[in-house]
Design a protein around this motif. Structure first.
Motif, PDB file in Angstrom:
ATOM      1  N   TYR A   1       0.845  -1.213  -0.166  1.00 47.04           N
ATOM      2  CA  TYR A   1      -0.094  -0.069  -0.007  1.00 47.04           C
ATOM      3  C   TYR A   1       0.895   1.207  -0.191  1.00 47.04           C
ATOM      4  CZ  TYR A   1      -3.882  -3.256   1.399  1.00 47.04           C
ATOM      5  OH  TYR A   1      -4.636  -4.199   1.221  1.00 47.04           O
ATOM      6  N   ASP A   2       0.189   2.265  -0.385  1.00 43.56           N
ATOM      7  CA  ASP A   2       0.912   3.700  -0.230  1.00 43.56           C
ATOM      8  C   ASP A   2       0.941   3.848   1.328  1.00 43.56           C
ATOM      9  OD1 ASP A   2       1.253   3.940  -2.965  1.00 43.56           O
ATOM     10  OD2 ASP A   2      -0.912   4.471  -2.969  1.00 43.56           O
TER      11      ASP A   2
ATOM     12  N   GLN B   1     -17.000   3.798   6.256  1.00 41.19           N
ATOM     13  CA  GLN B   1     -17.630   3.460   5.044  1.00 41.19           C
ATOM     14  C   GLN B   1     -17.480   4.359   4.009  1.00 41.19           C
ATOM     15  OE1 GLN B   1     -21.720   2.247   5.418  1.00 41.19           O
ATOM     16  NE2 GLN B   1     -21.451   1.233   7.365  1.00 41.19           N
ATOM     17  N   SER B   2     -17.345   5.683   4.020  1.00 39.77           N
ATOM     18  CA  SER B   2     -16.875   6.294   2.901  1.00 39.77           C
ATOM     19  C   SER B   2     -15.498   6.326   2.352  1.00 39.77           C
ATOM     20  CB  SER B   2     -17.144   7.844   3.175  1.00 39.77           C
ATOM     21  OG  SER B   2     -18.197   8.272   3.570  1.00 39.77           O
ATOM     22  N   ALA B   3     -14.615   6.104   3.442  1.00 39.16           N
ATOM     23  CA  ALA B   3     -13.138   5.670   2.827  1.00 39.16           C
ATOM     24  C   ALA B   3     -13.099   4.430   2.116  1.00 39.16           C
ATOM     25  CB  ALA B   3     -12.243   5.539   4.140  1.00 39.16           C
ATOM     26  N   ALA B   4     -13.848   3.268   2.582  1.00 39.82           N
ATOM     27  CA  ALA B   4     -14.172   2.141   2.004  1.00 39.82           C
ATOM     28  C   ALA B   4     -14.483   2.290   0.495  1.00 39.82           C
ATOM     29  CB  ALA B   4     -14.895   1.130   2.917  1.00 39.82           C
ATOM     30  N   ALA B   5     -15.512   3.251   0.395  1.00 38.92           N
ATOM     31  CA  ALA B   5     -16.347   3.359  -0.841  1.00 38.92           C
ATOM     32  C   ALA B   5     -15.130   4.108  -1.936  1.00 38.92           C
ATOM     33  CB  ALA B   5     -17.485   4.232  -0.757  1.00 38.92           C
ATOM     34  N   LEU B   6     -14.292   4.715  -1.346  1.00 45.50           N
ATOM     35  CA  LEU B   6     -13.082   5.396  -2.202  1.00 45.50           C
ATOM     36  C   LEU B   6     -12.175   4.247  -2.300  1.00 45.50           C
ATOM     37  CD1 LEU B   6     -13.529   8.705  -0.678  1.00 45.50           C
ATOM     38  CD2 LEU B   6     -14.266   8.198  -2.793  1.00 45.50           C
TER      39      LEU B   6
ATOM     40  N   PHE C   1       2.906  -4.036   3.738  1.00 44.24           N
ATOM     41  CA  PHE C   1       4.182  -3.029   3.363  1.00 44.24           C
ATOM     42  C   PHE C   1       3.680  -1.600   2.884  1.00 44.24           C
ATOM     43  CE2 PHE C   1       5.418  -7.270   3.269  1.00 44.24           C
ATOM     44  CZ  PHE C   1       6.689  -7.345   4.026  1.00 44.24           C
ATOM     45  N   ALA C   2       4.248  -0.564   3.287  1.00 46.67           N
ATOM     46  CA  ALA C   2       4.232   0.747   2.685  1.00 46.67           C
ATOM     47  C   ALA C   2       5.130   1.641   3.135  1.00 46.67           C
ATOM     48  CB  ALA C   2       2.525   1.265   3.469  1.00 46.67           C
ATOM     49  N   SER C   3       5.466   2.631   2.315  1.00 49.39           N
ATOM     50  CA  SER C   3       6.366   3.626   2.575  1.00 49.39           C
ATOM     51  C   SER C   3       6.108   4.428   3.767  1.00 49.39           C
ATOM     52  CB  SER C   3       6.834   4.461   1.351  1.00 49.39           C
ATOM     53  OG  SER C   3       5.658   5.135   0.830  1.00 49.39           O
TER      54      SER C   3
ATOM     55  N   ASN D   1      -6.593   9.755  -4.029  1.00 51.73           N
ATOM     56  CA  ASN D   1      -6.120   8.226  -4.567  1.00 51.73           C
ATOM     57  C   ASN D   1      -4.799   7.595  -4.183  1.00 51.73           C
ATOM     58  OD1 ASN D   1      -8.170   8.630  -6.671  1.00 51.73           O
ATOM     59  ND2 ASN D   1      -6.799  10.337  -7.763  1.00 51.73           N
ATOM     60  N   TYR D   2      -4.534   7.824  -2.944  1.00 50.57           N
ATOM     61  CA  TYR D   2      -3.611   6.732  -2.087  1.00 50.57           C
ATOM     62  C   TYR D   2      -4.176   5.393  -1.915  1.00 50.57           C
ATOM     63  CZ  TYR D   2      -0.749  10.677  -1.206  1.00 50.57           C
ATOM     64  OH  TYR D   2       0.525  11.612  -1.441  1.00 50.57           O
ATOM     65  N   ARG D   3      -3.494   4.532  -2.173  1.00 47.49           N
ATOM     66  CA  ARG D   3      -3.830   3.017  -1.723  1.00 47.49           C
ATOM     67  C   ARG D   3      -3.627   2.877  -0.191  1.00 47.49           C
ATOM     68  NH1 ARG D   3       0.045  -0.164  -5.057  1.00 47.49           N
ATOM     69  NH2 ARG D   3       1.556   1.430  -4.447  1.00 47.49           N
TER      70      ARG D   3
END
Length: 374
Positions: free
Chosen positions: A5-6, A164-169, A200-202, A27-29
């Protein structure tokens, strides 16, 4: 499930979910790892007051931060409704901070003068005016500071709507999973390790409320944070007794839909015990009945407790670790997590974006940070 992920956020309460929401909009993962269920603990327990003027003193660096966050709520409520179909029950009917002694009258009048000076809407109400506005208040009230722009939301619904909104995005959520270790490589964060897997993420953001300290202590520093238990209870009334939230030196009474009132909250530091004790409830009941005598006829609903994260100087920690690149902290909001959730999410997203962010909440401030042996 994806492994890379980001950004990974440790903690799925209102703060972690708000950060995930703002990052997902860019648009971050994002992966949120929560050791229990989402939107629980302090996020579920709060009464939901948006007391930017009520809660925060005139000399606090939090004041401008809180005012900015409060102003975000109307647009946020609409956005969350669209994305999650959840109404966070934003009510902007004001807060009355009541005085019960001559000393409190003088103190609140001074606050009113300051708030008028900085351009806030505020009105001093005499005893008669308080009674006209809220007829159920008793003669024990000697006046009140009415702040029409302070309001309230449903804390559980706000937390749920943000998640839930974060999940939708596009945000992924991993519940009932505890982060055991932060993965580092040459003082650079690279991910987290749970009991069964690694991700993993930075960038990693620790937003675990009162439990954040346990994770941060493993990174060579110790933040001056400690848990404070807050006990509350709720009652049901046949008719709506008050329209504004009532705040006093002994607690608050917050009107909710359907004749429900939330009454709180005690402050019991240095404990993670979430049980509710009779001494706390007794104090809250006595104060509430002193302000609204008609509450004696209200029907009992339930009682609960939440564990809130406090810091040594009363300010949250928001920022990057001084020694581990890419590791961020967002904790220590104490009684203002609901109010400060929108602006905290925005601020942390700006930090991940690499923007120059200036504020007094750095985790590198002294003397509230110290080195520890790892």
């Amino acid at each position: 499930m994806k492994k890379h992920y980001d950004v990974i956020i440790v903690g799925g309460g209102v703060i972690g979910s708000s950060i995930a929401f703002h990052l997902s909009k860019r648009n971050y993962r994002v992966l949120v790892v929560e050791k229990g269920a989402l939107a629980q603990k302090a996020s579920r327990a709060a009464a939901g007051m948006l007391g930017a003027q009520n809660e925060i003193g005139e000399d606090s660096p939090l004041l401008s931060f809180a005012r900015k966050s409060r102003a975000m709520f109307p647009a946020l409520a609409e956005e969350l409704q669209f994305l999650s179909n959840i109404n966070i029950e934003l009510i902007q009917s004001g807060i009355i901070k009541v005085a019960q002694s001559e000393e409190e009258v003088a103190h609140l009048r001074a606050i009113a003068a300051f708030q008028e000076k900085i351009g806030e809407k505020v009105e001093w109400l005499t005893t008669k005016q308080v009674k006209e506005k809220e007829p159920e208040l008793s003669e024990a009230v000697q006046g009140g500071l009415y702040m029409p722009n302070d309001g309230q939301v449903s804390a559980p619904l706000l937390s749920k709507a943000l998640a839930q909104s974060a999940a939708a995005l596009g945000t992924d959520f991993l519940e009932y999973t505890e982060v055991q270790e932060l993965i580092q490589d040459n003082n650079r964060i690279s991910g987290v390790r749970t009991g069964t897997d690694s991700f993993f993420a930075s960038n990693v953001i620790v937003a675990g409320g009162a439990w954040s300290k346990d994770i941060i202590n493993k990174t060579g520093i110790s933040l001056e944070t400690y848990p404070v238990k807050g006990e509350c209870f709720s009652v049901q009334t046949h008719e709506r007794m008050i329209t504004s939230s009532i705040f006093s030196s002994g607690g608050y009474i917050v009107p909710k839909s359907g004749g429900r009132l939330i009454i709180g909250a005690t402050e019991k530091p240095h404990t993670f015990d979430e049980s509710v004790q009779l001494d706390g409830l007794y104090q809250l009941m006595a104060q509430a009945l002193n302000i609204i005598p008609a509450l004696k006829n209200a029907k009992w609903e339930k009682a609960w407790a939440g564990i809130r994260p406090q810091t040594g100087d009363g300010l949250p920690y928001l920022g990057e670790h001084p020694h581990v690149k890419g590791l961020f902290v967002a904790t220590g909001h104490y009684r203002n997590g609901i109010l400060l959730a929108p602006v905290t999410g925005l601020l942390m997203a700006d930090m991940i974006d690499g923007k120059a962010v200036h504020h007094p909440f750095s985790i590198n401030r002294t003397p509230y940070i110290k080195e520890v042996n790892r």
